[in-house]
Design an enzyme around this catalytic site. Structure first.
Site, short mmCIF file in Angstrom:
data_model
loop_
_atom_site.label_atom_id
_atom_site.label_comp_id
_atom_site.label_asym_id
_atom_site.label_seq_id
_atom_site.Cartn_x
_atom_site.Cartn_y
_atom_site.Cartn_z
N GLU A 1 -8.53 4.40 11.55
CA GLU A 1 -7.51 4.07 12.54
C GLU A 1 -7.24 5.28 13.41
O GLU A 1 -8.01 6.23 13.44
CB GLU A 1 -6.24 3.60 11.84
CG GLU A 1 -5.69 4.62 10.83
CD GLU A 1 -4.37 4.19 10.20
OE1 GLU A 1 -3.38 4.11 10.97
OE2 GLU A 1 -4.33 3.93 8.98
N ASP B 1 0.86 -1.18 0.00
CA ASP B 1 0.00 0.00 0.00
C ASP B 1 0.89 1.23 0.00
O ASP B 1 1.93 1.24 0.64
CB ASP B 1 -0.95 0.01 1.19
CG ASP B 1 -0.24 -0.04 2.54
OD1 ASP B 1 0.07 1.03 3.09
OD2 ASP B 1 0.02 -1.15 3.04
N ASP C 1 -9.97 3.37 5.38
CA ASP C 1 -8.87 3.31 6.34
C ASP C 1 -9.30 4.07 7.59
O ASP C 1 -9.32 5.29 7.61
CB ASP C 1 -7.62 3.94 5.71
CG ASP C 1 -6.42 3.98 6.65
OD1 ASP C 1 -6.55 3.54 7.81
OD2 ASP C 1 -5.36 4.46 6.22
#
Length: 277
Positions: A167, A76, A165
């Protein structure tokens, strides 16, 4: 004489007050730039940014595959990596990639074209991810921004579904100032909007410790949304509630060529199956 003493007293009192005020103002002024300097610039967040700080690195991190019968290597990337040497990665065995497309509703990856097209041109199956900032705008707004700026999907056999994503907040409070139920609602709004726009269920990238802290270990997305787990160790460890297995595992941030490396839980045909929907 009394007048002089009065004036002197007044001046002394004023000077004392000034002496008290100025250090306090100076301290406040010094603290603010330090606080601002502690946080990275908006837009610079990338997948796994908080893993080492919050979860650490396993003592035996080696990209361990003891929990995987078969796996396919992937990477990534974001603007953090700049122009990527895709042919080098391909020749090393990397067959799939995810590229950061957007963050919040205020940032688009400045290296997106080189990274997204470059991975495709060497033969990789690739997709894009969105770095969520639930404290800035709604989940629906961010899903729209993502889809409008590189987060779309097509059944061409080479495009993976988009990734949320979600987090640690690199800019402030870990859970973005949201309650656990509020965070679940924000994520649900993003996922619902993404599916409405693309026809696909987005992948969720997260770490188990963050998921527990900020969603209360919510299990309601496990039946629809593939899990991409972050854990820098030789074993993947505990998964968030509801998911019996993971689809992808980000196992290191210190790989060759590009630091962030991942195992896909299956052979290349399974990567292709996820791309095809």
């Amino acid at each position: 004489m009394r007048v002089r003493r009065s004036v002197s007293t007044t001046l002394l009192a004023g000077l004392a007050a000034t002496a008290l005020v100025l250090p306090l103002a100076g301290q406040a002024g010094a603290a603010d730039p330090q606080a601002r300097a502690a946080a990275p610039a908006r837009g610079t967040a990338h997948m796994g940014m908080g893993v080492l700080k919050h979860d650490g690195r396993g003592a035996t991190e080696s990209g361990g595959v003891s929990t995987l019968a078969t796996w396919t290597e992937g990477v990534d990337v974001s603007s953090h990596q700049g122009n990527v040497a895709w042919s080098t990665l391909w020749n090393s065995g990397v067959k799939w990639a995810y590229v950061k497309a957007t963050e919040g509703t205020y940032y688009k990856n400045t290296y997106f074209t080189q990274q997204y097209n470059g991975s495709y041109n060497v033969g990789m199956i690739r997709g894009t991810y969105h770095f969520a900032t639930p404290d800035t705008t709604t989940g629906t707004a961010q899903a729209d921004y993502f889809v409008n700026n590189g987060g779309g999907w097509s059944r061409d056999g080479k495009t993976l579904p988009g990734v949320l994503d979600i987090e640690w907040n690199p800019y402030g409070a870990t859970c973005y100032g949201k309650t656990q139920s509020g965070m679940v609602t924000w994520i649900r709004d993003f996922l619902n909007r993404y599916k409405a726009r693309t026809g696909r269920d987005a992948v969720i990238y997260t770490a188990t410790s963050w998921w527990k802290q900020c969603t209360g270990n919510y299990s309601g997305f496990a039946s629809t949304n593939p899990l991409w787990i972050a854990r820098y160790a030789s074993e993947v460890g505990e998964l968030p509630a509801g998911w019996p297995y993971y689809t992808m595992w980000q196992y290191t941030s210190s790989g060759p060529t590009v630091g962030d490396h991942n195992h896909f839980n299956g052979d290349l045909s399974r990567v292709q199956a996820l791309a095809n929907g």
